[in-house]
Design an enzyme around this catalytic site. Structure first.
Site, PDB file in Angstrom:
ATOM      1  N   GLU A  34       0.826  -1.215   0.000  1.00  0.00           N
ATOM      2  CA  GLU A  34       0.000   0.000   0.000  1.00  0.00           C
ATOM      3  C   GLU A  34       0.862   1.268   0.000  1.00  0.00           C
ATOM      4  O   GLU A  34       0.736   2.129   0.865  1.00  0.00           O
ATOM      5  CB  GLU A  34      -1.004   0.007   1.160  1.00  0.00           C
ATOM      6  CG  GLU A  34      -2.224  -0.862   0.872  1.00  0.00           C
ATOM      7  CD  GLU A  34      -3.486  -0.393   1.578  1.00  0.00           C
ATOM      8  OE1 GLU A  34      -4.181   0.466   0.989  1.00  0.00           O
ATOM      9  OE2 GLU A  34      -3.785  -0.854   2.682  1.00  0.00           O
ATOM     10  N   TYR A 104       0.574  -7.736  -2.067  1.00  0.00           N
ATOM     11  CA  TYR A 104      -0.582  -7.081  -1.450  1.00  0.00           C
ATOM     12  C   TYR A 104      -1.844  -7.739  -2.000  1.00  0.00           C
ATOM     13  O   TYR A 104      -2.294  -7.429  -3.092  1.00  0.00           O
ATOM     14  CB  TYR A 104      -0.573  -5.576  -1.733  1.00  0.00           C
ATOM     15  CG  TYR A 104      -1.788  -4.847  -1.196  1.00  0.00           C
ATOM     16  CD1 TYR A 104      -2.240  -5.070   0.104  1.00  0.00           C
ATOM     17  CD2 TYR A 104      -2.486  -3.928  -1.967  1.00  0.00           C
ATOM     18  CE1 TYR A 104      -3.345  -4.419   0.610  1.00  0.00           C
ATOM     19  CE2 TYR A 104      -3.589  -3.255  -1.472  1.00  0.00           C
ATOM     20  CZ  TYR A 104      -4.013  -3.508  -0.190  1.00  0.00           C
ATOM     21  OH  TYR A 104      -5.127  -2.859   0.302  1.00  0.00           O
ATOM     22  N   ASP A 145       0.695  -8.485   2.903  1.00  0.00           N
ATOM     23  CA  ASP A 145      -0.638  -8.332   3.485  1.00  0.00           C
ATOM     24  C   ASP A 145      -1.556  -9.272   2.720  1.00  0.00           C
ATOM     25  O   ASP A 145      -1.941  -8.978   1.601  1.00  0.00           O
ATOM     26  CB  ASP A 145      -1.092  -6.874   3.366  1.00  0.00           C
ATOM     27  CG  ASP A 145      -2.530  -6.682   3.843  1.00  0.00           C
ATOM     28  OD1 ASP A 145      -3.158  -7.665   4.267  1.00  0.00           O
ATOM     29  OD2 ASP A 145      -3.010  -5.539   3.782  1.00  0.00           O
ATOM     30  N   ASN A 147      -4.561 -10.291   3.638  1.00  0.00           N
ATOM     31  CA  ASN A 147      -5.985 -10.009   3.840  1.00  0.00           C
ATOM     32  C   ASN A 147      -6.777 -11.294   4.096  1.00  0.00           C
ATOM     33  O   ASN A 147      -7.957 -11.391   3.738  1.00  0.00           O
ATOM     34  CB  ASN A 147      -6.563  -9.215   2.661  1.00  0.00           C
ATOM     35  CG  ASN A 147      -6.403  -7.709   2.849  1.00  0.00           C
ATOM     36  OD1 ASN A 147      -6.658  -7.192   3.928  1.00  0.00           O
ATOM     37  ND2 ASN A 147      -5.959  -7.014   1.808  1.00  0.00           N
ATOM     38  N   ASP A 243      -2.141   1.228  10.066  1.00  0.00           N
ATOM     39  CA  ASP A 243      -3.013   0.328  10.841  1.00  0.00           C
ATOM     40  C   ASP A 243      -2.441  -1.091  10.919  1.00  0.00           C
ATOM     41  O   ASP A 243      -2.961  -1.917  11.651  1.00  0.00           O
ATOM     42  CB  ASP A 243      -4.463   0.343  10.326  1.00  0.00           C
ATOM     43  CG  ASP A 243      -4.584   0.338   8.813  1.00  0.00           C
ATOM     44  OD1 ASP A 243      -3.558   0.365   8.114  1.00  0.00           O
ATOM     45  OD2 ASP A 243      -5.731   0.297   8.332  1.00  0.00           O
TER      46      ASP A 243
END
Length: 253
Positions: A34, A104, A145, A147, A243
DNA sequence: ATGGCAGTCGCTGACTGA
């Protein structure tokens, strides 16, 4: 050899945190996600001044991935071959004999949505590509990441949305591990309620209402080289944090 | 039941994230 991954949620905003973290931890590779910036905006000079080379694959506003290293990255590759995609989610490079992939994974938004279907298609393409990559590279590290919270213990018990914990997503994660890739974090004893992401809202970090969705997967040949794998919550406590927290694997290489 | 926070784009709030 230390390899880490960190979703920074805008490299422009988080560059000071990244520079501080590099200085404190000196990883041999740091995979970023990101970036939210085009390649022409990538802060290569600032990172070089800190002793880090970078390869990156960015785009405007969304997505964007990079690998930082004090060693010169070799054999740089971008995107999933044969998978038509405008979104910049993959960069790979060989560092110190290890094939490092910064990924990502799509968010998916909601189970059953168009974005969810894209997530599953993307996961299938990634898995097919890695199957081939593992034929030509013995030492592979897939960091990023994802997810996906692979097991119930990877999500706060009060997590009420299906996204990130749904059976199809978990099956896709399992398909990656079935290629011989091991979740480095789970090779070791870990504290209960270990998470890598906490919502900015609702005091989620303070209450440890989080998800473990950032992962480092290592190929079979690297499994016995793993000395430890940890999540560093330190930068999540700073002013204006990402975050996500960095995840680090320590390899005996 | 909803939004709650943050970043980007760009000027009005919309979109996305997880």
């Amino acid at each position: 050899m230390k390899i880490a991954t960190w979703n920074v949620n805008s490299l422009k905003v988080r560059l000071p945190h990244v520079l501080d973290w590099l200085a404190a931890n000196r990883p041999d590779a740091l995979c970023l996600q990101e970036l939210k910036m085009e390649d022409k905006a990538f802060p290569a000079a600032e990172l070089e001044a800190a002793g880090y080379h970078a390869v990156f694959n960015g785009q405007k506003t969304y997505n964007g991935v990079a690998i930082l290293s004090p060693h010169v990255p070799d054999e740089t590759a971008r995107d999933i071959p044969g998978f038509a995609d405008e979104q910049k989610r993959i960069i790979a490079a060989t560092i110190g004999g290890v094939r490092v992939i910064s990924a990502y994974f799509p968010n998916g938004q909601a189970v059953g949505s168009d974005k969810f279907e894209y997530k599953l298609r993307w996961l299938a393409a990634l898995t097919d590509w890695l199957r081939e990559e593992l034929k030509t590279h013995e030492r592979v590290v897939l960091a990023g990441d994802f997810n996906i919270a692979p097991e119930d213990r990877d999500a706060h018990p009060d997590w009420k949305d299906e996204i990130h914990v749904s059976p199809p997503e978990r099956a896709a994660f399992a398909a990656l591990t079935e290629l011989g890739l091991a979740d480095a974090f789970r090779l070791f004893e870990q504290p209960e309620k270990s998470f890598s992401w906490w919502d900015y809202r609702m005091g989620a970090f303070r209450r440890n209402f989080g998800l473990r969705i950032d992962h480092i997967l290592v190929s079979q040949a690297l499994r016995t080289n793993c000395r430890g794998c940890t999540i560093d919550k330190t930068p999540r406590k700073l002013e204006r944090p990402s975050d996500h927290a960095p995840v680090i694997v320590d390899l005996d290489l």
